[in-house]
Design an enzyme around this catalytic site. Structure first.
Site, PDB file in Angstrom:
ATOM      1  N   GLU A 137      25.621-132.749  19.053  1.00 56.44           N
ATOM      2  CA  GLU A 137      24.968-131.713  19.749  1.00 56.44           C
ATOM      3  C   GLU A 137      23.679-131.462  18.693  1.00 56.44           C
ATOM      4  O   GLU A 137      24.140-130.928  17.900  1.00 56.44           O
ATOM      5  CB  GLU A 137      25.952-130.546  20.108  1.00 56.44           C
ATOM      6  CG  GLU A 137      24.810-129.849  20.981  1.00 56.44           C
ATOM      7  CD  GLU A 137      25.573-128.466  21.469  1.00 56.44           C
ATOM      8  OE1 GLU A 137      26.751-128.224  21.071  1.00 56.44           O
ATOM      9  OE2 GLU A 137      24.795-127.478  21.872  1.00 56.44           O
TER      10      GLU A 137
ATOM     11  N   ARG B 273      40.004-133.990  11.648  1.00 58.87           N
ATOM     12  CA  ARG B 273      38.993-133.574  11.063  1.00 58.87           C
ATOM     13  C   ARG B 273      39.011-133.698   9.556  1.00 58.87           C
ATOM     14  O   ARG B 273      39.826-133.422   8.828  1.00 58.87           O
ATOM     15  CB  ARG B 273      38.770-132.319  11.357  1.00 58.87           C
ATOM     16  CG  ARG B 273      37.466-131.794  12.266  1.00 58.87           C
ATOM     17  CD  ARG B 273      37.538-130.297  12.588  1.00 58.87           C
ATOM     18  NE  ARG B 273      36.314-129.609  12.245  1.00 58.87           N
ATOM     19  CZ  ARG B 273      35.423-129.758  12.859  1.00 58.87           C
ATOM     20  NH1 ARG B 273      35.382-130.393  14.135  1.00 58.87           N
ATOM     21  NH2 ARG B 273      34.181-129.394  12.661  1.00 58.87           N
TER      22      ARG B 273
ATOM     23  N   LYS C 133      28.609-126.205  11.921  1.00 59.01           N
ATOM     24  CA  LYS C 133      27.144-126.049  11.912  1.00 59.01           C
ATOM     25  C   LYS C 133      26.727-124.662  11.854  1.00 59.01           C
ATOM     26  O   LYS C 133      25.789-124.240  11.440  1.00 59.01           O
ATOM     27  CB  LYS C 133      26.425-126.824  12.887  1.00 59.01           C
ATOM     28  CG  LYS C 133      26.384-128.242  12.759  1.00 59.01           C
ATOM     29  CD  LYS C 133      25.818-128.953  13.951  1.00 59.01           C
ATOM     30  CE  LYS C 133      26.809-129.192  14.978  1.00 59.01           C
ATOM     31  NZ  LYS C 133      26.501-130.109  16.117  1.00 59.01           N
TER      32      LYS C 133
HETATM   33  P1  ATP Z   1      30.413-128.086  14.357  1.00 59.85           P
HETATM   34  O1  ATP Z   1      31.595-127.478  14.207  1.00 59.85           O
HETATM   35  O2  ATP Z   1      29.986-128.391  12.795  1.00 59.85           O
HETATM   36  O3  ATP Z   1      29.150-127.529  15.137  1.00 59.85           O
HETATM   37  P2  ATP Z   1      30.878-130.117  16.049  1.00 59.85           P
HETATM   38  O4  ATP Z   1      32.211-130.929  16.275  1.00 59.85           O
HETATM   39  O5  ATP Z   1      30.373-129.204  17.214  1.00 59.85           O
HETATM   40  O6  ATP Z   1      30.656-129.681  14.990  1.00 59.85           O
HETATM   41  P3  ATP Z   1      29.018-132.240  17.268  1.00 59.85           P
HETATM   42  O7  ATP Z   1      27.639-132.358  17.020  1.00 59.85           O
HETATM   43  O8  ATP Z   1      29.645-131.962  18.502  1.00 59.85           O
HETATM   44  O9  ATP Z   1      29.515-130.983  16.120  1.00 59.85           O
HETATM   45  O10 ATP Z   1      29.541-133.497  16.527  1.00 59.85           O
HETATM   46  C1  ATP Z   1      29.524-134.701  16.813  1.00 59.85           C
HETATM   47  C2  ATP Z   1      30.611-135.579  16.298  1.00 59.85           C
HETATM   48  O11 ATP Z   1      30.912-135.367  14.990  1.00 59.85           O
HETATM   49  C3  ATP Z   1      31.568-135.149  17.196  1.00 59.85           C
HETATM   50  O12 ATP Z   1      32.339-136.367  17.669  1.00 59.85           O
HETATM   51  C4  ATP Z   1      32.746-134.453  16.163  1.00 59.85           C
HETATM   52  O13 ATP Z   1      34.007-134.776  16.481  1.00 59.85           O
HETATM   53  C5  ATP Z   1      32.311-135.106  14.764  1.00 59.85           C
HETATM   54  N1  ATP Z   1      32.596-134.087  13.812  1.00 59.85           N
HETATM   55  C6  ATP Z   1      32.131-132.808  13.710  1.00 59.85           C
HETATM   56  N2  ATP Z   1      32.660-132.387  12.411  1.00 59.85           N
HETATM   57  C7  ATP Z   1      33.566-133.232  11.812  1.00 59.85           C
HETATM   58  C8  ATP Z   1      34.436-133.257  10.788  1.00 59.85           C
HETATM   59  N3  ATP Z   1      34.593-132.023  10.022  1.00 59.85           N
HETATM   60  N4  ATP Z   1      35.124-134.362  10.539  1.00 59.85           N
HETATM   61  C9  ATP Z   1      35.178-135.272  11.331  1.00 59.85           C
HETATM   62  N5  ATP Z   1      34.249-135.382  12.558  1.00 59.85           N
HETATM   63  C10 ATP Z   1      33.503-134.265  12.640  1.00 59.85           C
HETATM   64 MG    MG Z   2      30.121-128.786  18.788  1.00 61.47          MG
END
Ligand code: ATP
Ligand code: MG
Length: 556
Positions: free
Chosen positions: A34, A260, A270
């Site tokens: 995102e 994760r 983020k």
């Molecule tokens: P955040 O909580 O930092 O906003 P998010 O999962 O909401 O992370 P996205 O932009 O939706 O962020 O993430 C894109 C991809 O990265 C998703 O498929 C998510 O599962 C993966 N991802 C995000 N954080 C991690 C992590 N700590 N370890 C492995 N994969 C991750």
């Molecule tokens: Mg997210």
């Protein structure tokens, strides 16, 4: 038949089985960020998994911006994400894709669900909807609006879309099961009214799909064969499957979850990282203390080290914390092989050679173990700088450096012997007078009095003044702030110490921004991407030569 690659994690085994059984002919994965912040080390893991699997099995990987929530998103984030993925060395298939370009299809499918009695417009307020939802131990209750006719629902949905209804006055919900033990199946929201322009779609929409509704269908539209995500989405899978069962989609992605990545002494969210930026705790998303890709890059991390780190961590079903020392190991190990050596004096103390006049140009190897590094030229002059910590007026035998009457070798140069310390008015040692022992370039003194150790030095007249930014960990606690949100409680007050009095060996005046070096006996440093200029060098500390942190922590 061509031989399939070997498998060392469960996702590889799954894909191999899918290829063998014929369920899948070409592997198609995607990385779906995102665009509401910069990528961080957790995303690097996801990128390496998704792009890595596609690469390994000869398939393709899409980059898709999951831009269903325009409020938090921006073009700046879209651009930084593309730059970071490219910098990591991955290439997505075709153009970047956007969830927003599927908005019409997603809306048509919402209409389809309504037509088939699988969705309804609900007028409960968000607060009421929460009450009706029940809890983990108590079933929810049906919304009073659940039995609206298809015609009424279709009409209300089109009024939602047309902007006739107020934000919060109603939402479109799936009609599933308010008593399901899985809360995600208790009539989840598919669309909300948000009268807000979108960075890609402009003013076209005033209703936006929820992530849960959009995500699986986006994968279906793109023909994703393996929807890989993190474990917290395991409970959402039944919902995604429910949509795929009900809708006339052309392709059926299968979701697989892995643990994760969490790294000690850092935060990988983020939202939390954005707080650090917005509150001015750091200088920006690319502050070298940030675990963002932009920050790691500016800190001197390399794509190779980050990819190696992801391999070392592995991909498992159980999420687990990883020690940040492993990340530091990955970059240290890379730099040990690849960084040229150089000398820099961080706390200069002048040495005057009483028996030496004139000037010589010495040479030194670029790397102690590899011969594909250019030699450096080291001007040797009557006045030099050494580091203050390398001279003492009195010390015991354990002090392997310079003392009055004792000898050390100047790295890549002669053996010298200290004669006396000269003090300034305040009584501080301002200068050390030394003599050069003749004929000791590259060999030990002929009189048999060996040097106690080796210290680094820079010519006082030819050396180049520089600013060094000494970075440490941003947090003092392995799990900063725990589950709480106040990240400031565990901030390391010494995460940045700026030293403007450093002296570099002259060859470093030519360093390009982003070039890394081992400053011998000090640490690894990188010329800062933003602020370094040949006439005004600025170097960032990347990492210590050894893992000294664990030791000092244990001593405290
Ligand atoms: P955040 O909580 O930092 O906003 P998010 O999962 O909401 O992370 P996205 O932009 O939706 O962020 O993430 C894109 C991809 O990265 C998703 O498929 C998510 O599962 C993966 N991802 C995000 N954080 C991690 C992590 N700590 N370890 C492995 N994969 C991750
Ligand atoms: Mg997210």
């Amino acid at each position: 038949m061509t031989e399939l690659p070997t498998t060392d994690n469960f996702l590889q085994s799954i894909i191999q089985a899918d290829l063998a059984s014929g369920r899948v002919r070409e592997v198609v994965t995607r990385f779906p960020p995102e665009p509401n912040g910069y990528l961080h080390i957790g995303h690097v893991k996801s990128i390496s998994v998704n792009f890595g699997l596609a690469e390994q099995f000869g398939g393709r990987c899409h980059l898709r911006f999951d831009d269903t929530n325009p409020e938090q998103e921006s073009q700046e984030f879209i651009e930084s994400i593309q730059e970071d993925v490219r910098w990591l060395g991955y290439r997505w298939h075709g153009e970047p894709r956007y969830a927003s370009s599927y908005f019409q299809q997603l809306y048509d499918w919402a209409v389809y669900l309504v037509q088939h009695g699988f969705a309804y417009v609900c007028d409960l307020s968000p607060v009421e909807a929460r009450e009706y939802r029940g809890t983990l131990t108590e079933p929810g209750r049906n919304s009073p609006w659940r039995e609206r006719s298809v015609e009424e629902n279709l009409q209300l949905l089109s009024r939602m879309k047309a902007g006739d209804l107020e934000e919060g006055s109603c939402s479109l919900r799936a009609k599933i099961d308010m008593a399901s033990p899985n809360m995600n199946l208790r009539d989840p929201v598919l669309y909300r009214i948000r009268k807000l322009a979108h960075h890609q779609a402009g003013a076209e929409w005033c209703i936006y799909p929820t992530y849960d509704y959009a995500h699986g269908q986006e994968d279906a539209i793109e023909g994703i064969t393996h929807s890989i995500c993190t474990l917290e989405f395991e409970d959402h899978r039944p919902l995604y499957d429910w949509f795929l069962d009900k809708l006339p989609v052309a392709c059926r992605p299968v979701q697989h979850e892995f643990g994760r990545l969490n790294v000690s002494y850092t935060v990988t969210s983020k939202r939390k990282l954005k707080r650090l930026v917005d509150d001015g705790v750091v200088t920006g998303w690319d502050d070298p203390r940030m675990p963002t890709v932009a920050g790691l890059r500016r800190r001197g991390y390399t794509p190779q080290a980050l990819r190696r780190f992801c391999d070392m961590v592995g991909t498992t079903r159980s999420g687990g914390g990883v020690d940040v020392a492993m990340l530091e190991y990955a970059i240290r190990d890379y730099l040990n092989e690849h960084a040229p050596r150089a000398m820099c004096v961080l706390n200069p103390l002048k040495v005057r050679l009483t028996n030496y006049q004139g000037e010589e140009l010495l040479t030194a190897p670029g790397h102690p173990a590899r011969d594909n590094f250019a030699e450096r030229e080291l001007p040797f002059t009557q006045e030099l700088y050494i580091d203050r910590k390398d001279f003492r007026e009195q010390a015991n035998k354990k002090f392997k450096r310079l003392l009055p009457g004792k000898r050390v070798r100047l790295r890549n140069a002669y053996v010298i012997e200290a004669e006396r310390a000269i003090r300034d008015e305040s009584g501080e040692v301002a200068e050390v007078h030394c003599r050069v022992i003749d004929d000791t370039l590259g060999k030990d003194p002929a009189d048999g009095v060996k040097p106690r150790g080796v210290i680094h030095w820079v010519s006082a007249s030819a050396g180049v003044p520089a600013e060094l930014r000494l970075y440490g960990r941003l947090f003092t606690h392995p799990a900063p702030a725990g589950d709480g949100d106040d990240l400031t409680v565990h901030l390391n007050p010494h995460s940045l110490v700026v030293n403007t009095d450093c002296i570099l060996e002259p060859s470093l005046a030519q360093a390009e921004p982003g070039q890394s070096f081992q400053f011998e006996r000090e640490a690894y440093f990188v010329a800062d991407h933003q602020d370094h200029r040949p006439g005004r060098p600025v170097f960032n500390k990347i990492i210590e030569l050894r893992d000294t942190w664990t030791r000092t922590e244990q001593q405290n």
